[in-house]
Design a protein around this motif. Structure first.
Motif, mmCIF file in Angstrom:
data_model
loop_
_atom_site.group_PDB
_atom_site.id
_atom_site.type_symbol
_atom_site.label_atom_id
_atom_site.label_comp_id
_atom_site.label_asym_id
_atom_site.label_seq_id
_atom_site.Cartn_x
_atom_site.Cartn_y
_atom_site.Cartn_z
ATOM 1 N N ILE A 237 -2.237 4.242 5.942
ATOM 2 C CA ILE A 237 -2.878 3.858 4.266
ATOM 3 C C ILE A 237 -1.840 3.234 3.412
ATOM 4 C CG2 ILE A 237 -2.920 5.840 1.970
ATOM 5 C CD1 ILE A 237 -2.181 7.841 4.055
ATOM 6 N N HIS A 238 -2.082 2.373 2.740
ATOM 7 C CA HIS A 238 -1.952 0.806 2.782
ATOM 8 C C HIS A 238 -1.203 1.351 1.298
ATOM 9 C CE1 HIS A 238 -3.081 -2.018 -0.229
ATOM 10 N NE2 HIS A 238 -4.495 -1.342 0.128
ATOM 11 N N SER A 239 0.156 0.269 1.033
ATOM 12 C CA SER A 239 0.714 0.571 -0.384
ATOM 13 C C SER A 239 0.670 1.877 -1.143
ATOM 14 C CB SER A 239 0.009 -0.596 -1.358
ATOM 15 O OG SER A 239 0.614 -1.456 -0.834
ATOM 16 N N TYR A 240 1.432 2.743 -0.322
ATOM 17 C CA TYR A 240 1.359 4.559 -0.042
ATOM 18 C C TYR A 240 1.907 4.737 -1.607
ATOM 19 C CZ TYR A 240 1.369 9.456 0.696
ATOM 20 O OH TYR A 240 1.168 10.949 0.011
ATOM 21 N N THR A 241 1.611 5.346 -2.401
ATOM 22 C CA THR A 241 1.709 6.099 -3.698
ATOM 23 C C THR A 241 1.563 7.259 -3.818
ATOM 24 O OG1 THR A 241 -0.457 5.607 -4.918
ATOM 25 C CG2 THR A 241 1.200 3.943 -5.063
ATOM 26 N N TYR B 98 0.206 6.165 9.706
ATOM 27 C CA TYR B 98 1.235 5.556 8.967
ATOM 28 C C TYR B 98 1.577 5.017 7.735
ATOM 29 C CZ TYR B 98 1.892 4.262 14.225
ATOM 30 O OH TYR B 98 1.564 5.030 15.433
ATOM 31 N N PHE B 99 2.414 5.249 6.799
ATOM 32 C CA PHE B 99 2.105 4.801 5.749
ATOM 33 C C PHE B 99 2.754 3.434 5.588
ATOM 34 C CE2 PHE B 99 2.580 9.754 6.938
ATOM 35 C CZ PHE B 99 2.334 9.981 5.932
ATOM 36 N N GLY B 100 2.687 2.713 5.384
ATOM 37 C CA GLY B 100 2.784 0.812 4.842
ATOM 38 C C GLY B 100 2.927 1.268 2.808
ATOM 39 N N PHE B 101 4.289 0.090 2.894
ATOM 40 C CA PHE B 101 4.537 -0.061 1.465
ATOM 41 C C PHE B 101 4.816 -0.928 1.102
ATOM 42 C CE2 PHE B 101 5.949 4.089 3.266
ATOM 43 C CZ PHE B 101 5.640 5.070 2.237
ATOM 44 N N SER B 102 4.915 -1.819 -0.139
ATOM 45 C CA SER B 102 4.490 -3.360 -0.380
ATOM 46 C C SER B 102 5.433 -3.017 -1.401
ATOM 47 C CB SER B 102 3.421 -3.685 -0.533
ATOM 48 O OG SER B 102 2.628 -3.254 -1.793
ATOM 49 N N SER B 103 6.081 -4.198 -1.545
ATOM 50 C CA SER B 103 6.691 -5.032 -2.707
ATOM 51 C C SER B 103 5.554 -5.696 -3.801
ATOM 52 C CB SER B 103 7.538 -6.388 -2.701
ATOM 53 O OG SER B 103 6.829 -7.326 -2.635
#
Length: 302
Positions: free
Chosen positions: A202-206, A225-230
């Motif tokens: 799950i991208h840019s997970y919020t 999996y959990f993706g995090f982005s600036s």
């Protein structure tokens, strides 16, 4: 380069020229140099890799740098492993081209983003299957649900999302998911679908802490999996930090979601520093964990 006589292999119309390996200065001295020459466009690019399992580079688990394909063509090497997210039929060919420019530093991804469900062609699914089958290492993405941008109907988004989930399961490929204001719907689908892909990002997970805990209780939660982005997550760091703390260390990934190759390094540094601080890991430990997780998700450690 076009006049050099070397053994070649044809891959989708591109001549891949394999000269003898020799050291090439890069992020690590184990990297090597290869040349790829596209005879149709007179493109010569470089790859600092000895084989197709370069697993020591930090993995950007979600980006769109092929949107500026001309800038990418100017690069001689990549310092990170890039997961290239296609979003619609019109950009799948550029996704593939970017991968062929750097085949040992990229994974191509093909999928129909919820923003573009309304503009799909009649044979979109057939074209998608062809793209995925053509490159063995490819994954399905970017697909998902978005209640903030609905150009068709939300039910149509759900239907197309499920079709692509099933396709990923059928082909045994990981999937990258876009989710905006639809985490309850996503949770219901992940809970109810009988056949899920082998790994799900799950991208840019919020998602909230509550929905995160619910996802982690699912029967197949070890696939998620959990993706995090600036770009996205640093907008609300106070909300993000308890979520990052709650996720198992082997399921955290980082990403840039960037469409500009020149921004990747800075964006990776920002989110790496944040995760290091939140989890209490050293920078070196964070890099090791993130790199392993990214490669595990993509199936590159198997």
């Amino acid at each position: 380069m076009s006049n050099i006589s070397k053994p070649t292999t044809i891959i989708s119309g591109i001549n891949v020229i394999f000269p003898p390996y020799f050291p090439y200065p890069s992020i690590s001295n184990i990297h090597q140099k290869q040349y790829i020459h596209d005879t149709s466009n007179n493109i010569t690019t470089h790859n600092n890799a000895t084989n197709n399992k370069v697993t020591n580079l930090i993995v950007d688990s979600h980006c769109h740098v092929f949107f500026n394909i001309e800038k990418l063509k100017q690069k001689k090497t990549l310092a990170f492993y890039l997961t290239l997210m296609g979003t619609k039929e019109e950009d799948w060919e550029d996704t593939k081209l970017a991968h062929l420019l750097f085949p040992y530093h990229t994974t191509p991804c093909f999928g129909l983003h919820p923003w573009f469900v309304h503009s799909r062609s009649e044979n979109w699914l057939e074209v998608l299957k062809k793209q995925l089958n053509e490159i063995e290492s490819s994954i399905v993405g970017e697909i998902g649900l978005d209640k903030a941008v609905i150009k068709s109907t939300f039910q149509e988004q759900i239907d197309i999302f499920k079709v692509q989930l099933n396709l990923a399961s059928e082909l045994n490929k990981p999937v990258s998911i876009h989710c905006v204001r639809a985490y309850g719907d996503l949770f219901d689908i992940l809970r109810s679908e009988p056949n899920l892909p082998p790994r799900i990002a799950i991208h840019s997970y919020t998602g909230s802490l509550e929905i995160t805990k619910s996802i982690l209780k699912l029967k197949n939660s070890n696939r998620v999996y959990f993706g995090f982005s600036s770009t996205t997550n640093m907008r609300s760091p106070e909300k993000m930090r308890p979520v990052i703390q709650s996720i198992p260390k082997d399921r955290i990934m980082i990403e840039t979601d960037s469409d500009d190759i020149d921004n990747v390094e800075q964006m990776i540094q920002v989110i790496l520093n944040e995760i290091s601080e939140v989890r209490g890991w050293s920078k070196e430990e964070t890099i090791q964990i993130i790199t392993k997780n990214g490669n595990d998700f993509l199936g590159r450690n198997s």
